[in-house]
Scaffold this active site. Structure first.
Site, PDB file in Angstrom:
ATOM      1  N   LEU A  42       0.821  -1.212   0.000  1.00 17.25           N
ATOM      2  CA  LEU A  42       0.000   0.000   0.000  1.00 17.25           C
ATOM      3  C   LEU A  42       0.855   1.261   0.000  1.00 17.25           C
ATOM      4  O   LEU A  42       0.426   2.308  -0.471  1.00 17.25           O
ATOM      5  CB  LEU A  42      -0.927   0.012   1.221  1.00 17.25           C
ATOM      6  CG  LEU A  42      -1.965  -1.104   1.297  1.00 17.25           C
ATOM      7  CD1 LEU A  42      -2.733  -1.019   2.609  1.00 17.25           C
ATOM      8  CD2 LEU A  42      -2.923  -1.039   0.115  1.00 17.25           C
ATOM      9  N   GLY A  43       2.044   1.155   0.546  1.00 19.44           N
ATOM     10  CA  GLY A  43       2.930   2.315   0.609  1.00 19.44           C
ATOM     11  C   GLY A  43       4.268   1.937   1.208  1.00 19.44           C
ATOM     12  O   GLY A  43       4.409   0.901   1.856  1.00 19.44           O
ATOM     13  N   GLY A  63       7.837   3.882   3.079  1.00 18.70           N
ATOM     14  CA  GLY A  63       8.590   5.036   3.537  1.00 18.70           C
ATOM     15  C   GLY A  63      10.010   4.637   3.861  1.00 18.70           C
ATOM     16  O   GLY A  63      10.448   3.528   3.544  1.00 18.70           O
ATOM     17  N   ASP A  69       1.817  14.734  11.225  1.00 19.25           N
ATOM     18  CA  ASP A  69       1.923  14.537   9.772  1.00 19.25           C
ATOM     19  C   ASP A  69       0.542  14.564   9.109  1.00 19.25           C
ATOM     20  O   ASP A  69       0.217  13.703   8.293  1.00 19.25           O
ATOM     21  CB  ASP A  69       2.642  13.222   9.467  1.00 19.25           C
ATOM     22  CG  ASP A  69       3.271  13.213   8.071  1.00 19.25           C
ATOM     23  OD1 ASP A  69       3.455  14.308   7.492  1.00 19.25           O
ATOM     24  OD2 ASP A  69       3.592  12.121   7.576  1.00 19.25           O
TER      25      ASP A  69
END
Length: 221
Positions: free
Chosen positions: A11-12, A14, A128
């Site tokens: 999904l993502g 970092g 964030d």
């Protein structure tokens, strides 16, 4: 670990973790955050899990589980959360311009989540808030995700002095490593400007100063 999880689509990703859509043993969809470094277990992931456990709000993904598993010979920590089906505000804004009424309704919805975080003892600072961290659920309600940078408003923090957040959405005190509950309010204000005029904060930056006022002339009150 009390339950096994089958990792699926990414999904993502970092700098510290990869987030997967996964399924538990019953076939329920969940989100699994796999941290990239074994050392992270000693530094932050258990604090992040602790923060998630204390958050009980219908518009914040529920904490489900935490575990350590071998990945390519390394023992990596994992966090498991509720999966929220929907599109991020970032995706929505790429595809179409939001109306004034939509923007106002979304901001009021998000402020309710922020009010909850600031009512805790001690208050929790997200650090964030931005369009990619807000999911519009299929029922239309907004969900605030990614509490990996969250911290308490006292010294029981996640890397208190670390410069955290996303360029353009950070208040000056957050850039200086001294975030307060007002820092999230600032980020919400930046998000409001972005929703209302359809421009990213990076396009309005002059050095570290966000020049937004002239861009908002003519907006309805």
């Amino acid at each position: 670990m009390g339950m096994a999880y089958e990792l699926g689509t990414v999904l993502g990703e970092g700098s510290t973790a990869i987030t997967f859509l996964a399924e538990d043993e019953s076939g329920r969809k969940v989100v699994v955050k796999q941290f990239k470094s074994p050392n992270y277990a000693e530094q932050r992931w258990q604090k992040e899990a602790q923060a998630l456990r204390q958050l009980t709000h219908p518009q914040i993904p529920k904490y489900i589980d935490e575990y350590v598993a071998k990945v390519q010979g390394r023992s990596l920590p994992h966090l498991v959360q509720e999966y929220v089906e929907g599109a991020s505000l970032q995706e929505e804004m790429k595809n179409r311009k939001t109306t004034w009424n939509e923007s106002r309704a979304w901001l009021l919805d998000l402020l309710g989540i922020l009010e909850y975080l600031q009512s805790l003892h001690p208050p929790v600072i997200h650090r964030d808030i931005k369009p990619s961290n807000v999911i519009r659920r299929n029922d239309g309600r907004l969900v605030l995700i990614d509490f990996g940078l969250a911290m308490d408003s006292v010294d029981r923090t996640f890397d208190h002095t670390m410069v955290a957040g996303t360029l353009g959405y950070q208040s000056m005190e957050q850039i200086a490593g001294r975030p307060t509950i007002q820092s999230d309010v600032y980020s919400m204000g930046v998000l409001a400007v972005e929703l209302l005029i359809g421009r990213s904060p990076k396009s309005m930056l002059n050095g570290m100063t966000l020049e937004w006022r002239k861009k908002c002339l003519g907006l309805p009150l």
